[in-house]
Design an enzyme around this catalytic site. Structure first.
Site, mmCIF file in Angstrom:
data_model
loop_
_atom_site.group_PDB
_atom_site.id
_atom_site.type_symbol
_atom_site.label_atom_id
_atom_site.label_comp_id
_atom_site.label_asym_id
_atom_site.label_seq_id
_atom_site.Cartn_x
_atom_site.Cartn_y
_atom_site.Cartn_z
ATOM 1 N N ASP A 57 35.288 31.899 35.284
ATOM 2 C CA ASP A 57 34.574 31.123 36.295
ATOM 3 C C ASP A 57 33.787 32.040 37.224
ATOM 4 O O ASP A 57 32.614 31.792 37.524
ATOM 5 C CB ASP A 57 35.567 30.276 37.079
ATOM 6 N N GLU A 129 34.858 28.664 30.127
ATOM 7 C CA GLU A 129 35.069 29.704 31.130
ATOM 8 C C GLU A 129 36.122 30.702 30.674
ATOM 9 O O GLU A 129 35.982 31.919 30.892
ATOM 10 C CB GLU A 129 35.461 29.071 32.460
#
Length: 246
Positions: A57, A129
């Site tokens: 992320d 992610e």
């Protein structure tokens, strides 16, 4: 010549691994990084993708911010921020996951599999992610990771520069109606299916426009369902020559 038909999901991680690497454009030095990036906590809470997702992320945010900063030198901070938000939001990550065919590689517990986890937006977005984090750790190469991520995004970096996709669908629908001096839309929660955290929300969107039918959509959150409704409503309104209030 016979064309090979791939299964919708692979029985084991090892079976699907070559196909995964081909779609990602990267072969892991240690395949365990890839395996962990695809493992949901319903299968193994101690070996799930959550830590890799945390890293991925952060890396994704940097990669996208840097790419936008270079690609759009005349845009101010506010516009770049909206563009970045569009590119890293769940809906966009699901598009990336679908492009990479990740649903067929997810490692899920029995309950999550039966509950439709392979197509759950939050899981697909998290897996993207987590794979970014896994590739970064496996390669120890930030430039390679950035190059791969940007290749996954493809034309999305160009499309986000178009003004109409900078704002979410609900905002765009509201502006469309206000611009035509029409009442604001009404969103109604019609039903909630299942139990938390695996709920599905059914939402209806209505606008006071002649010849415009209500739109009903489902989502794993009320917000997602409303956004889906708004997107379809915009498409419906754009087909009207002269929108008139009811």
């Amino acid at each position: 010549m016979t064309q090979t038909v791939l299964p919708t999901h692979f029985a084991t991680f090892e079976q699907g691994y070559p196909h995964l690497c081909s779609k990602l454009g990267y072969t892991f030095k240690d395949p365990n990084f890839a395996k962990r990036a695809l493992t949901h906590r319903s299968f193994d809470p101690k070996m799930s993708y959550e830590r890799l997702e945390f890293l991925g992320d952060a890396l994704l945010g940097v990669v996208i911010a840097n790419a936008l900063f270079i690609k759009y030198p005349r845009h101010d901070e506010g516009k770049l921020t909206r563009m970045r938000a569009t590119l890293v939001r769940q809906e966009t990550l699901v598009q990336i996951a679908e492009k990479l065919g990740l649903s067929g590689h997810l490692i899920l517990g029995v309950g999550e599999r039966k509950g439709g986890g392979r197509h759950r937006a939050s899981i697909l977005a998290d897996a993207v992610e987590a794979l970014i984090g896994a590739i970064y750790l496996d390669s120890n190469d930030g430039f390679l990771t950035k190059t791969l991520v940007l290749s996954w995004y493809g034309d999305l970096l160009d499309e986000v520069g178009q003004e109409q996709v900078l704002k979410d669908a609900k905002s765009r629908l509201q502006e469309w109606l206000q611009g035509n001096k029409l009442p604001l839309p009404i969103y109604t929660l019609m039903d909630t299916i299942g139990n938390a955290p695996n709920q599905t929300f059914v939402v209806e969107c209505q606008v006071a426009v002649k010849d415009c039918q209500p739109i009903t959509e489902r989502g794993e959150s009320r917000r997602i369902a409303e956004q889906k409704c708004a997107e379809r409503m915009i498409n419906q309104l754009n087909k009207l020559e002269k929108p008139k209030p009811i």
